[in-house]
Structures are given as structure tokens and as C-alpha cells.
Design an enzyme around this catalytic site. Sequence first.
Site, mmCIF file in Angstrom:
data_model
loop_
_atom_site.group_PDB
_atom_site.id
_atom_site.type_symbol
_atom_site.label_atom_id
_atom_site.label_comp_id
_atom_site.label_asym_id
_atom_site.label_seq_id
_atom_site.Cartn_x
_atom_site.Cartn_y
_atom_site.Cartn_z
ATOM 1 N N ARG A 38 0.807 -1.225 0.000
ATOM 2 C CA ARG A 38 0.000 0.000 0.000
ATOM 3 C C ARG A 38 0.842 1.278 0.000
ATOM 4 O O ARG A 38 0.435 2.298 0.540
ATOM 5 C CB ARG A 38 -0.966 0.027 1.187
ATOM 6 C CG ARG A 38 -2.069 -1.013 1.115
ATOM 7 C CD ARG A 38 -2.978 -0.743 -0.084
ATOM 8 N NE ARG A 38 -4.138 -1.622 -0.072
ATOM 9 C CZ ARG A 38 -4.211 -2.790 -0.701
ATOM 10 N NH1 ARG A 38 -3.171 -3.228 -1.404
ATOM 11 N NH2 ARG A 38 -5.308 -3.500 -0.679
ATOM 12 N N CYS A 88 -11.081 -0.674 2.034
ATOM 13 C CA CYS A 88 -10.581 -1.213 3.303
ATOM 14 C C CYS A 88 -10.056 -0.067 4.159
ATOM 15 O O CYS A 88 -9.273 0.752 3.686
ATOM 16 C CB CYS A 88 -9.486 -2.241 3.046
ATOM 17 S SG CYS A 88 -10.152 -3.810 2.460
HETATM 18 N N1 EPU Z 1 -12.765 -12.257 6.295
HETATM 19 C C1 EPU Z 1 -13.572 -12.545 7.354
HETATM 20 N N2 EPU Z 1 -14.523 -11.632 7.716
HETATM 21 C C2 EPU Z 1 -14.672 -10.435 7.073
HETATM 22 C C3 EPU Z 1 -13.822 -10.133 5.989
HETATM 23 C C4 EPU Z 1 -12.861 -11.061 5.603
HETATM 24 O O1 EPU Z 1 -13.445 -13.601 7.971
HETATM 25 O O2 EPU Z 1 -15.541 -9.664 7.464
HETATM 26 C C5 EPU Z 1 -11.761 -13.252 5.871
HETATM 27 C C6 EPU Z 1 -12.042 -13.781 4.469
HETATM 28 O O3 EPU Z 1 -12.973 -14.825 4.497
HETATM 29 C C7 EPU Z 1 -10.668 -14.226 4.033
HETATM 30 C C8 EPU Z 1 -9.723 -13.240 4.723
HETATM 31 O O4 EPU Z 1 -10.489 -12.629 5.773
HETATM 32 O O5 EPU Z 1 -10.401 -15.512 4.537
HETATM 33 C C9 EPU Z 1 -9.199 -12.163 3.779
HETATM 34 O O6 EPU Z 1 -10.307 -11.453 3.226
HETATM 35 P P1 EPU Z 1 -10.313 -10.952 1.710
HETATM 36 O O7 EPU Z 1 -10.065 -12.114 0.817
HETATM 37 O O8 EPU Z 1 -11.546 -10.151 1.520
HETATM 38 O O9 EPU Z 1 -9.025 -10.069 1.579
HETATM 39 P P2 EPU Z 1 -8.543 -8.854 2.470
HETATM 40 O O10 EPU Z 1 -7.155 -9.151 2.918
HETATM 41 O O11 EPU Z 1 -9.550 -8.509 3.501
HETATM 42 C C10 EPU Z 1 -7.435 -7.531 0.535
HETATM 43 C C11 EPU Z 1 -7.305 -6.060 0.274
HETATM 44 C C12 EPU Z 1 -8.520 -5.562 -0.497
HETATM 45 C C13 EPU Z 1 -8.662 -6.357 -1.788
HETATM 46 C C14 EPU Z 1 -8.833 -7.831 -1.383
HETATM 47 C C15 EPU Z 1 -9.052 -8.757 -2.575
HETATM 48 C C16 EPU Z 1 -6.145 -5.046 2.176
HETATM 49 C C17 EPU Z 1 -6.308 -4.254 3.428
HETATM 50 N N3 EPU Z 1 -7.276 -5.351 1.550
HETATM 51 O O12 EPU Z 1 -8.550 -7.681 1.416
HETATM 52 O O13 EPU Z 1 -8.256 -4.196 -0.831
HETATM 53 O O14 EPU Z 1 -9.797 -5.915 -2.515
HETATM 54 O O15 EPU Z 1 -7.655 -8.249 -0.670
HETATM 55 O O16 EPU Z 1 -7.854 -9.000 -3.218
HETATM 56 O O17 EPU Z 1 -5.026 -5.357 1.780
HETATM 57 C C18 EPU Z 1 -8.598 -1.902 -0.306
HETATM 58 O O18 EPU Z 1 -7.383 -1.806 -0.299
HETATM 59 O O19 EPU Z 1 -9.347 -0.910 -0.132
HETATM 60 C C19 EPU Z 1 -9.179 -3.218 -0.520
HETATM 61 C C20 EPU Z 1 -10.481 -3.433 -0.433
#
Ligand code: EPU
Length: 321
Positions: free
Chosen positions: A175, A224
Site C-alpha cells: 500500500r 478497506c
Molecule cells: N474475512 C472474514 N470476515 C470479514 C472479511 C474477511 O473472515 O468480514 C476473511 C475472508 O474470508 C478471508 C480473509 O479474511 O479468509 C481475507 O479477506 P479478503 O479475501 O476479503 O481479503 P482482504 O485481505 O480482507 C485484501 C485487500 C482488499 C482487496 C482484497 C481482494 C487489504 C487491506 N485489503 O482484502 O483491498 O480488494 O484483498 O484481493 O489489503 C482496499 O485496499 O481498499 C481493498 C479493499
Amino acid sequence: MPVFPADQLSPDLRRRNQVHAVRLSELTTMRIGGPATLVILEERKDLPELLALPHRWLGRGANLLVGDQGVGEVVIKLGAAFDSIALGAPVDGKALVKVGAGYDLARLIAATVKAGLAGPEGLAGVPATIGGALRMNAGTSTCWTLDWVTRVEVLLPGESAPRWLDRAALPGAYRSSGLPTGTLFLAAELVLAVGDPELLRATSVRLKQAKAASQPLALPSAGCMFKNPSPTCPAGKLIDELGLKGVRIGGAEISQIHANFIVNPQRTATVADVTALVRRIRRSAWTQRNIVMELEVETWDCPAELHAHPETLLEHDACLR
Ligand code: EPU
């Protein structure tokens, strides 16, 4: 907060560029933010005048939380002169793409997919201008903007002339481009490998569908809110495990769909509501898991406690008791 007085801009600058009195809630996806003076920059020759003034750069406003009182600096957005793309013909399986920093990332992806050039499609569904994507090194868990960038044209803080930097000169991190805060991105060059347009299209459709299924895209938010504390500890999972999904303060709510999103369903949330939720999350993560959560969104003139160490927030709360 008094906005920057537009009449302090030179008549030449005002003639060559659009100057508007805006509410930043209209220019941010979170739909929060007070008034400001906006300049839509069309002429590079006006950069020195603007750089000499207190200023802030605005991209697509997708990762930004702005205070309800607005900002006193001139807010600058890149105009049509920075909104172009040139796709080179492939040579030895690779093509050079030049793109302005004001260009929309979704349009870049549509153009490269159509031309059968691989790379940007990995960011399908990420709302950003090219400049914003470079600044944040926007990405997913598997793909980052800087993966496919070879050169960037930047204006570094304190410098008066833009210059091109090779990818090797950009530290790049999770980021972050790694360049100093206040760096303006003007353009980028990408060297992309030739791919099958149908496969690239299928990838971009799949990624957008996955995002739509797991994120509250229909409601105003800044994406996020927090950086993932580590690759094995996603912020959304952590906030979910802390039992905070659905918690609402004023008009702001921790999304029921993805806990790392704070949504503004009725567009009535104030920055104080969001700050109170951020504080609640950071305090729980600290007291229950010993984790300091760091904001991912950029903040403009928001309460300083958004960035304070949770320990100091606890001390502050104890003093009030
Ligand atoms: N999860 C939960 N509960 C929730 C949300 C997520 O248990 O309420 C679990 C999911 O089931 C999964 C894990 O957490 O096992 C990771 O969740 P996700 O796959 O949604 O990825 P993330 O790490 O939360 C990152 C980026 C997002 C990007 C997604 C998809 C960050 C902070 N976020 O999310 O980026 O869209 O991967 O690749 O790095 C952003 O930067 O604004 C953003 C949305």
C-alpha cells in the site's frame, strides 16, 4: 475551516484551468468531507504557481477520509491533459503502454484486456486513477500496481520540475509507492506481455465478481479502512472475530459483509462517527489481541486520534473516568 480563496489564484491560471468551490463529500467514495477550492489542472505551466501554494492532490477519492470542516489548501485534480493512453505495437511479445496519471484504472484495464496485454487485469474492480493506484501501490493479495510499471513521471515534494524515475528507484511496499508523501504522479510507462484477450477478460470478470460477492460495493465507503496487520492476519477477519460487524455509531457502520469496510449507508455519517468506530476497533484489537491496527485510508484534516497508538487512547479514556 476557511477554504482557499480562489481570488488568490492568478487570472491566467483561472483562465487556463477550471476552478470550483466544491464539497469533498461529492468527490470521495466515502461521501464525507467539507468544502474546498478545487483546481482541475490542464496546463503543466501552471504547476509552479500551484506548488508554491499550500495544496493537496486528489485522485478518484476512493481511499480518502476528509474532515467535515473541509480543507484550507487548494485541492488539485489532474484534468484532460493527463487523461490519455497510448498502446504501442507488440515487439517480441511485449508492448509499451504510456498512460496519464489522471486516467481511470478501470479504463486502462478495459484497454489492455482488449489489446491482449497482460498485467493490469489483476486489479479489476479496484477504484482508482492511475496516479492514485501508483501512490498507494494499489493491489490485491496477489497483484500490485508496481508489478507492471516500468517508469513513472513524478514531481517530488520540494522540486519544481517533473522527472522520470525507473521502477528500480521506487521502493514500493504494501500500500505504498515508497516515495515521499506529497509526491505527484503525472504519468506512467508499462511494459506488458502479450496475452489472450479472452483469458484476460475472464480473469477481470472473475475478480470483479469475487469483489462484488465479498465487499459492500453498493454502499459509500473508502474501501478497506485498515492495512492488514500481516498477510496471515487480514484486518477484516480480525475485526469480524472481535465481534464488531454491524456496530453502528451515528451514520457510520462496520459492514456486515466485510468487516474492514466502514460504510456510510444513508450518507449521513460524519468524520466523528467514523473516528469513533475506528477507535473502537483499534482499542479492541489492542486489548484483546495486542495488535496495533494502522489505517490504510489517507486522512485530510481528520481528528489526530485516528492515528494515535491505542495505548494512549486507553490512557485518555482512563483520565476521563
Ligand atoms: N474475512 C472474514 N470476515 C470479514 C472479511 C474477511 O473472515 O468480514 C476473511 C475472508 O474470508 C478471508 C480473509 O479474511 O479468509 C481475507 O479477506 P479478503 O479475501 O476479503 O481479503 P482482504 O485481505 O480482507 C485484501 C485487500 C482488499 C482487496 C482484497 C481482494 C487489504 C487491506 N485489503 O482484502 O483491498 O480488494 O484483498 O484481493 O489489503 C482496499 O485496499 O481498499 C481493498 C479493499
